[in-house]
Design a protein around this motif. Structure first.
Motif, short mmCIF file in Angstrom:
data_model
loop_
_atom_site.label_atom_id
_atom_site.label_comp_id
_atom_site.label_asym_id
_atom_site.label_seq_id
_atom_site.Cartn_x
_atom_site.Cartn_y
_atom_site.Cartn_z
N VAL A 174 0.84 -1.19 0.00
CA VAL A 174 0.00 0.00 0.00
C VAL A 174 0.88 1.25 0.00
CG1 VAL A 174 -0.19 0.12 2.53
CG2 VAL A 174 -1.95 1.18 1.10
N ASP A 175 0.43 2.26 -0.74
CA ASP A 175 1.02 3.60 -0.69
C ASP A 175 -0.09 4.54 -0.24
OD1 ASP A 175 2.11 6.09 -1.04
OD2 ASP A 175 2.88 5.73 -3.05
N PRO A 176 -0.19 4.84 1.06
CA PRO A 176 -1.33 5.59 1.59
C PRO A 176 -1.28 7.09 1.35
CG PRO A 176 0.16 5.05 3.36
CD PRO A 176 0.72 4.39 2.13
N CYS A 177 -0.13 7.59 0.87
CA CYS A 177 0.02 9.02 0.54
C CYS A 177 0.64 9.08 -0.85
CB CYS A 177 0.89 9.72 1.56
SG CYS A 177 0.38 9.51 3.27
N CYS A 178 -0.06 8.54 -1.83
CA CYS A 178 0.57 8.19 -3.12
C CYS A 178 0.84 9.37 -4.03
CB CYS A 178 -0.28 7.15 -3.84
SG CYS A 178 -1.86 7.77 -4.44
N GLY A 179 0.27 10.55 -3.76
CA GLY A 179 0.51 11.67 -4.65
C GLY A 179 0.09 11.36 -6.07
N ILE A 180 0.95 11.66 -7.03
CA ILE A 180 0.60 11.42 -8.44
C ILE A 180 0.88 9.99 -8.87
CG2 ILE A 180 0.84 13.82 -9.15
CD1 ILE A 180 3.61 12.99 -10.31
N GLY A 181 1.25 9.12 -7.92
CA GLY A 181 1.31 7.69 -8.22
C GLY A 181 2.62 7.15 -8.73
N THR A 182 3.72 7.84 -8.48
CA THR A 182 5.01 7.39 -9.02
C THR A 182 5.40 6.02 -8.46
OG1 THR A 182 5.68 9.71 -9.08
CG2 THR A 182 7.37 8.08 -9.47
N VAL A 183 5.25 5.82 -7.15
CA VAL A 183 5.56 4.53 -6.53
C VAL A 183 4.61 3.45 -7.05
CG1 VAL A 183 5.47 3.24 -4.36
CG2 VAL A 183 6.67 5.44 -4.47
N VAL A 184 3.33 3.79 -7.17
CA VAL A 184 2.34 2.83 -7.65
C VAL A 184 2.68 2.38 -9.07
CG1 VAL A 184 -0.10 2.46 -8.17
CG2 VAL A 184 0.55 3.79 -6.15
N LEU A 185 3.09 3.31 -9.92
CA LEU A 185 3.48 2.98 -11.29
C LEU A 185 4.61 1.96 -11.31
CD1 LEU A 185 3.46 6.49 -13.03
CD2 LEU A 185 2.06 4.54 -13.71
N GLU A 186 5.63 2.19 -10.49
CA GLU A 186 6.78 1.28 -10.50
C GLU A 186 6.40 -0.10 -9.98
OE1 GLU A 186 9.51 2.01 -12.10
OE2 GLU A 186 8.51 3.91 -12.47
N ALA A 187 5.59 -0.14 -8.93
CA ALA A 187 5.17 -1.44 -8.38
C ALA A 187 4.33 -2.20 -9.40
CB ALA A 187 4.39 -1.22 -7.09
N LEU A 188 3.39 -1.53 -10.03
CA LEU A 188 2.55 -2.19 -11.03
C LEU A 188 3.38 -2.71 -12.20
CD1 LEU A 188 -0.55 0.20 -11.14
CD2 LEU A 188 -0.48 -2.12 -10.20
N SER A 189 4.40 -1.97 -12.59
CA SER A 189 5.24 -2.40 -13.72
C SER A 189 6.02 -3.66 -13.39
CB SER A 189 6.22 -1.29 -14.12
OG SER A 189 7.26 -1.15 -13.18
N MET A 190 6.19 -3.96 -12.09
CA MET A 190 6.88 -5.18 -11.67
C MET A 190 5.89 -6.29 -11.32
SD MET A 190 10.17 -3.92 -9.43
CE MET A 190 9.61 -2.41 -8.68
N GLY A 191 4.60 -6.05 -11.57
CA GLY A 191 3.60 -7.07 -11.31
C GLY A 191 3.20 -7.20 -9.85
N ILE A 192 3.48 -6.18 -9.06
CA ILE A 192 3.18 -6.22 -7.63
C ILE A 192 1.74 -5.75 -7.38
CG2 ILE A 192 3.76 -5.16 -5.40
CD1 ILE A 192 6.67 -5.02 -6.41
N GLY A 206 -5.05 13.30 -10.92
CA GLY A 206 -3.82 13.27 -11.73
C GLY A 206 -3.16 11.91 -11.71
N ALA A 207 -3.17 11.24 -10.54
CA ALA A 207 -2.58 9.91 -10.42
C ALA A 207 -3.31 8.91 -11.30
CB ALA A 207 -2.59 9.46 -8.96
N ARG A 208 -4.62 8.99 -11.30
CA ARG A 208 -5.41 8.09 -12.13
C ARG A 208 -5.14 8.35 -13.62
NH1 ARG A 208 -11.33 8.26 -9.08
NH2 ARG A 208 -10.82 6.77 -7.42
N GLU A 209 -4.96 9.60 -13.96
CA GLU A 209 -4.63 9.93 -15.36
C GLU A 209 -3.30 9.29 -15.75
OE1 GLU A 209 -3.83 13.89 -18.16
OE2 GLU A 209 -4.96 14.08 -16.27
N ASN A 210 -2.34 9.31 -14.83
CA ASN A 210 -1.04 8.69 -15.10
C ASN A 210 -1.17 7.18 -15.30
OD1 ASN A 210 0.48 11.04 -15.05
ND2 ASN A 210 0.88 10.91 -12.85
N LEU A 211 -1.97 6.52 -14.46
CA LEU A 211 -2.16 5.08 -14.60
C LEU A 211 -2.85 4.74 -15.91
CD1 LEU A 211 -3.29 3.96 -11.01
CD2 LEU A 211 -1.02 3.85 -12.02
N ASN A 212 -3.86 5.50 -16.25
CA ASN A 212 -4.58 5.28 -17.51
C ASN A 212 -3.67 5.47 -18.71
OD1 ASN A 212 -7.15 4.59 -16.50
ND2 ASN A 212 -7.69 6.75 -16.21
N PHE A 213 -2.79 6.43 -18.62
CA PHE A 213 -1.88 6.74 -19.73
C PHE A 213 -1.00 5.54 -20.09
CE2 PHE A 213 2.14 8.45 -21.43
CZ PHE A 213 1.66 9.22 -22.48
N PHE A 214 -0.61 4.77 -19.06
CA PHE A 214 0.25 3.59 -19.28
C PHE A 214 -0.54 2.29 -19.28
CE2 PHE A 214 3.17 6.77 -17.38
CZ PHE A 214 4.08 6.86 -18.43
#
Length: 310
Positions: A174-192, A206-214
């Motif tokens: 979990v990233d409970p203060c995820c901001g624009i999702g940079t940590v979430v992006l990296e974890a998802l890219s590793m299949g976590i 903005g974070a959701r927009e970043n996830l959708n973009f990739f």
């Protein structure tokens, strides 16, 4: 046996060493190390390449003879000499690649080889084997559509994820203060399996927009950390420090307190050493380092709840 070579930007040496400790269990002394098993070179933003050691010798000519005796073979391969600590000598490069290439069985492919065979020399030893280079897959996230200047970089975020989970990609994070999702992006890219939360509606958008973009699943929701009821194996917490929102020491300590409720293990990112505040909520400090960028310092602290420590 595998040979790994690492490198890092100014200010990130401590973070690199901390990541290597938890990804490989090695205390990094030089910019290279040996390891029994293969860990995907793309996991770490600091591991530049790995060589699966197929043969080694103290003398290059003896190494070539050993390769012939072993009948070492690759298909569609190209030999590449790598100079670790000195400027590349082209004459030496051509000699090494020629003598090793002629000793290997299989079809040579000068252009677009399927396999690269690395050759290095250091400490009076020559090593040869399949070369696996880091493709820098995280760099694609540098082009996310929504960015903030104070956000963690993709490289740093990837290292934090590796520190949090180590080799185990099956942990629930979990990233409970995820901001624009940079940590979430990296974890998802590793299949976590990761979920991100933030209290700021605009930031979450903005974070959701970043996830959708990739084309990643939308793994981020708007929520105050105190309202998260799920339990996780690990947390990565970049504590707010008043740039995009008002914060106080009490708010920061409340986040640490609720992190202890959410996960048994946590990586905290802070702008000051918050050891006392972290330990106040039953965490034991396992490791720590400083991340420097010019005069700007972040403190990285890995902690685990005392009841889980051993």
């Amino acid at each position: 046996m595998y040979f790994y070579y690492v490198n890092f930007p100014d200010g990130e040496k401590e973070l690199c060493k901390m990541e290597i400790r938890h990804l490989f269990g090695i205390d990094l002394k030089e910019k290279y190390f040996f390891y029994e098993d293969y860990v995907d070179v793309n996991r770490s933003p600091y591991v530049k390449y790995s060589i699966k050691i197929d043969a080694e010798d103290c003398d290059i000519k003896n190494l070539a003879e050993k390769i012939k005796t072993m009948e070492l073979s690759y298909d569609n391969y190209k030999v590449q000499y790598i100079s670790l600590f000195e400027r590349m000598d082209l004459n030496k490069k051509h000699f090494v690649e020629s003598i090793i290439g002629s000793a290997i069985k299989g079809k040579v492919a000068i252009h677009d080889p399927l396999i690269k065979v690395g050759v290095i020399d250091f400490e009076n030893k020559w090593i040869v084997g399949q070369l696996l280079r880091n493709e820098g897959v995280w760099h694609i996230h540098d082009k996310k559509p929504v960015q903030y200047c104070n956000s963690l970089t993709s490289r740093v975020s990837r290292a934090l994820v590796n520190i949090a989970v180590g080799k185990n990609l099956n942990l629930k994070v979990v990233d409970p203060c995820c901001g624009i999702g940079t940590v979430v992006l990296e974890a998802l890219s590793m299949g976590i399996d990761i979920k991100g939360y933030d209290i700021n509606y605009k930031v979450v958008k903005g974070a959701r927009e970043n996830l959708n973009f990739f084309n990643y699943p939308v793994a981020i929701k708007r929520s105050d950390i105190k309202d998260i009821n799920e339990h996780f194996d690990a947390a990565i917490v970049d504590l707010p420090y008043g740039v995009l929102s008002v914060t106080t020491k009490k708010i920061q300590e409340d986040i640490i307190k609720h992190t202890a409720r959410l996960a048994k293990r946590a990586v905290f990112v802070t702008l000051e050493d918050m050891k006392d505040s972290i330990e106040k909520y039953n965490f034991k400090i396992l490791d720590k380092c400083q991340l420097r960028k010019a005069k700007f310092i972040r403190f990285i602290t890995l902690a685990e709840l005392n009841e889980y420590c051993y």
